[in-house]
Design a protein around this motif. Structure first.
Motif: not given
Ligand code: C2E
Ligand code: MG
Ligand code: MG
Ligand code: MG
Length: 295
Positions: A240, A120, A87, A242-243, A94, A125, A182, A211, A61-63, A73-74, A152
């Motif tokens: 995904e 992702n 991108i 799961v809290e 990435v 891309q 995804d 959820r 997950l990209l930061r 955050l992404p 994904e």
């Molecule tokens: P995604 O692929 O569906 O990734 C899951 C997101 O849910 C991640 O947010 C993660 O931090 C968050 N998450 C994980 N566990 C939980 C949980 O238990 N509860 C809740 N509420 N959230 C949880 P993040 O890291 O902010 O990424 C958001 C989205 O950004 C990702 O959704 C993905 O679509 C995109 N993304 C992330 N990295 C990349 C990347 O390298 N390239 C591209 N193109 N998109 C990216």
């Protein structure tokens, strides 16, 4: 030009109107620079196998460690990167970083313990004609086992141009890379279609969707049917977001193969993620669910 727009003359000096655009332009230039100057970082979140009772994968997950704004955050920059085409270089970085880390885990962890690393891909891309070649080259150059890389894409990316998606997925599948659909449940495509038309291996159910159904007693029948149907068309299921332990237990009962979410572990920097893989840092914050996972 301001004069030709008439009232627009005022608009030129309207800070309130121009500031967001300028700020966005600035962010765009900064992102261009961020790729070169090492401000991008990958966090990793475990994908936990309920069958094996261990981590099976790590989603990258990209930061963006932005010098003024702190960690971004992404959601705060990927849409802009997607619109501007940035991108593509960001996504190349990435993929390279994820393959490098996956290879380091492959070499550094005991036999069989290496996680699959998930990357992702957004629409531009995925549609980029150089993608398949880039993945092939990275696998060659790093020596990474292709079965340790998963890609994904969301259903909306997959459905954008079905014929070209089918071709791209077939080429990636032929290389031995795993493919994940995804955020399933947020759009309206059918599992039957995804399972038969696209060469997908895993279906990842969207966190909010999971959820909503697990926590709402009014909706108890939808998720089991979805999971069974995914299995019937040969897709393994990842839930995904799961809290809680209760959600994990319910998903296990429903036959879901993998879970991912804050209950297992949040996304972590590479060093901490490595500690999870070696057992130096506990999953479930040291409070695992009861059952066959307890060592
Ligand atoms: P995604 O692929 O569906 O990734 C899951 C997101 O849910 C991640 O947010 C993660 O931090 C968050 N998450 C994980 N566990 C939980 C949980 O238990 N509860 C809740 N509420 N959230 C949880 P993040 O890291 O902010 O990424 C958001 C989205 O950004 C990702 O959704 C993905 O679509 C995109 N993304 C992330 N990295 C990349 C990347 O390298 N390239 C591209 N193109 N998109 C990216
Ligand atoms: Mg994802
Ligand atoms: Mg997802
Ligand atoms: Mg999601």
């Amino acid at each position: 030009r301001a004069k030709a727009e008439g009232k627009g003359r005022y608009h030129v000096f309207d800070r309130r109107r121009d500031a967001p655009e300028l700020e966005r332009l600035r962010l765009e230039n900064e992102l261009r620079e961020a790729v070169r100057s090492g401000q991008l970082e990958l966090y990793y979140q475990p994908v936990y196998s309920l069958e094996l009772g261990r981590i099976a994968g790590m989603e990258a997950l990209l930061r963006w460690n932005h010098p003024r704004r702190g960690t971004m955050l992404p959601g705060e920059f990927v849409p802009m990167a997607e619109e501007t085409g940035l991108i593509v270089p960001v996504g190349r970085w990435v993929l390279e970083e994820a393959c490098r880390q996956a290879r380091a885990w492959e070499l550094g962890l005991p036999e069989g313990a290496s996680p699959m690393v998930g990357v992702n891909l957004s629409l531009r891309q995925f549609q980029n004609p150089g993608l398949v070649e880039h993945v092939a080259r990275l696998l060659r150059e790093t020596g990474l086992d292709p079965a340790l890389l998963t890609l994904e894409i969301t259903e909306s990316v997959a459905m954008h141009d079905v014929d070209s998606t089918v071709r791209t997925l077939e080429r990636l599948n032929a290389m031995g890379v795993w493919l994940v659909i995804d955020d399933f449940g947020t759009g309206n495509s059918s599992i039957a279609y995804v399972g038969s038309r696209f060469k997908m291996n895993h279906l990842k159910l969207d966190g909010a969707f999971v959820r909503e159904f697990l926590d709402d007693p009014e909706n108890p029948t939808i998720l089991p049917g979805l999971i069974d149907f995914a299995h019937a068309v040969g897709l393994r299921v990842i839930a995904e977001g799961v809290e809680t332990r209760g959600q994990l237990e319910r998903l296990r009962e429903l036959g879901c193969e993998f879970v991912q979410g804050y209950y297992v572990a949040p996304p972590l920097g590479a060093a901490e993620a490595t500690d999870l893989l070696t057992g130096r840092k506990p999953l479930f914050r040291g409070d695992p669910p009861p059952g066959k996972d307890t060592p």
